[in-house]
Enzyme design. Structure first.
Site, PDB file in Angstrom:
ATOM      1  N   HIS A 134      38.308  -9.102  37.031  1.00 16.99           N
ATOM      2  CA  HIS A 134      39.035  -7.734  36.685  1.00 16.99           C
ATOM      3  C   HIS A 134      38.819  -8.580  35.152  1.00 16.99           C
ATOM      4  O   HIS A 134      39.209  -9.628  34.937  1.00 16.99           O
ATOM      5  CB  HIS A 134      40.409  -7.766  37.005  1.00 16.99           C
ATOM      6  CG  HIS A 134      41.067  -6.000  36.115  1.00 16.99           C
ATOM      7  ND1 HIS A 134      41.400  -6.121  34.641  1.00 16.99           N
ATOM      8  CD2 HIS A 134      41.472  -5.401  36.511  1.00 16.99           C
ATOM      9  CE1 HIS A 134      41.554  -5.307  34.374  1.00 16.99           C
ATOM     10  NE2 HIS A 134      41.353  -4.542  35.671  1.00 16.99           N
ATOM     11  N   ASP A 185      42.067  -2.047  43.981  1.00 17.17           N
ATOM     12  CA  ASP A 185      40.664  -0.897  44.577  1.00 17.17           C
ATOM     13  C   ASP A 185      40.707  -1.210  45.976  1.00 17.17           C
ATOM     14  O   ASP A 185      40.315  -0.808  47.484  1.00 17.17           O
ATOM     15  CB  ASP A 185      39.722  -0.755  44.105  1.00 17.17           C
ATOM     16  CG  ASP A 185      39.545   0.057  42.745  1.00 17.17           C
ATOM     17  OD1 ASP A 185      40.066   0.911  41.781  1.00 17.17           O
ATOM     18  OD2 ASP A 185      38.758  -0.067  42.322  1.00 17.17           O
TER      19      ASP A 185
END
Ligand code: COA
Length: 374
Positions: free
Chosen positions: A263, A314
């Protein structure tokens, strides 16, 4: 750290582009705060309707406000027949996100007041998109497997009706809570790529539909919302917990980016992934089927030890949605139908205090060339 003149920040990393009262991410804690509430407090305590209201209006609704909001969303669920006809006419091989993007664009063409950008018109259009996107996603899902789209059931909540329109069944309590929580978790996440895209388009005083189409176009990419499909496909490819070590080693040796990991802002952990991991384990236990969870857990351990990279939102959302019956091809559409709530808040904020978004580039091309006429 202040940005120096002419300093290039690749990928705009760390650039603060706006003041916003919508959400705050601290990648070091790590934490995600939306309208003042921590995501851990939000999940399980707010329904998607409450979350959408919080995002649109900046505070939680009273019970009367919630009843009215709920009724309004229900009244907006139906999509025009021409959009349903379009969904039936596209080739089955079309990408579901491309179909959704085009359907939203069609809604803009059908709305004779699509260009009206006063605060009230903007709000009505955004509520309409929050209500209609699930109807579009569900209709295309059913058409894709040769079934007739179902009419929205006005006796059901937003998530319950969404689940019903996709599967034809009314979800049991556990399934519904999990699905609603996924929509809540995905609803908002500061100035991610798709939200930025929405704000850039709104910043030109274009229309709402164009702004949302830009968001859909950005979120479908595999580095953004599209990573949820990639995560599920990767878990399938790994196949068993025993194979996780070899799979991760091979992928890293080939310098492949594993979907569902990494991320830009959260380097120490994604708080949404922690919640989703717990929920996925809970569902796996209650269904006596920990196949996907076991694979995911082992691959996570391998990534941690080999590359110190964290799972993002996700990663566990994919097996969770799979547990409750959503096929891989629908997953990014589900993410989009949640994120429309956050986009809406940002579109309103951008429009309310607009300044054209126009960054600069540092020129590194040729100079001094002359045109020689033949
Ligand atoms: N798999 C393997 N390695 C990864 C990785 C992943 N998913 N994500 C990052 N890395 C590695 C990079 O290769 C780089 O390694 P290096 O320093 O040895 O070259 C390092 O981690 C830093 O990554 P970087 O590319 O600078 O991160 P970024 O901030 O530019 O990218 C993402 C962030 C999200 C785009 C990236 O992590 C990614 O592509 N993840 C997979 C897609 C995904 O899940 N997206 C959803 C995000 S919510």
């Amino acid at each position: 750290m202040a940005q120096k003149d002419n300093e290039v920040r690749e990928g705009l990393e760390g650039v603060v582009a706006f003041e916003s009262t919508i959400s705050h991410i601290d990648g070091t804690v790590p934490e995600l705060v939306i309208r003042g509430y921590d995501i851990n407090d939000i999940v399980g305590n707010l329904t998607f309707e409450q979350m959408s209201y919080l995002l649109l209006f900046g505070e939680l609704p009273s019970s009367i406000q919630l009843t009215d909001f709920d009724a309004e969303l229900k009244s907006l669920r139906q999509v025009p027949k021409s959009v349903l006809a379009f969904l039936s006419s596209v080739p089955k091989s079309s990408e579901p996100m491309s179909i959704l993007r085009t359907a939203v664009s069609m809604l803009g063409c059908i709305d004779s007041e699509s260009g009206l950008n006063d605060q009230n018109s903007v709000l009505i259009k955004l509520k309409s998109l929050i209500a209609k996107i699930p109807t579009i996603v569900a209709a295309q899902a059913r058409i894709n497997v040769g079934e007739t789209p179902l009419q929205p059931d006005l006796s059901l909540s937003h998530s319950s009706n969404y689940y019903y329109m996709v599967t034809g069944e009314v979800a049991d309590e556990k399934t519904l809570n999990a699905f609603d929580a996924v929509l809540v978790i995905y609803a908002e996440h500061e100035i991610n790529a798709s939200t930025f895209a929405c704000r850039v388009v709104m910043g030109t005083e274009s229309d709402i539909y164009s702004s949302v189409v830009a968001g859909i176009s950005a979120i479908k990419g595999p580095l953004h919302g599209g990573a949820i499909d990639g995560s599920m496909n990767m878990l399938k490819e790994i196949g068993s917990a025993e194979n996780a070590e070899n799979y991760v080693k091979d992928a890293l040796a080939q310098k492949r980016k594993l979907p569902g990991f990494g991320h830009r802002v959260y380097r120490a952990g994604d708080p949404r992934a922690h919640v989703l991991k717990r929920m996925t384990l809970d569902l796996a236990n209650s269904r006596n089927d920990s196949h996907w969870f076991d694979i995911a857990l082992e691959a996570e351990k391998q990534m941690a030890s080999l590359k110190s990279i964290i799972p993002n939102v996700d990663y566990y959302a994919a097996p969770l949605l799979s547990h409750i019956g959503f096929p891989v091809i629908l997953m990014t559409n589900v993410v989009t139908s949640a994120r429309i709530a956050g986009w809406s808040a940002h579109i309103l904020e951008q429009y309310g205090k607009n300044r054209l978004i126009r960054p600069r580039a540092k020129y590194t091309g040729k100079s001094g060339l002359k045109i020689h006429k033949p």
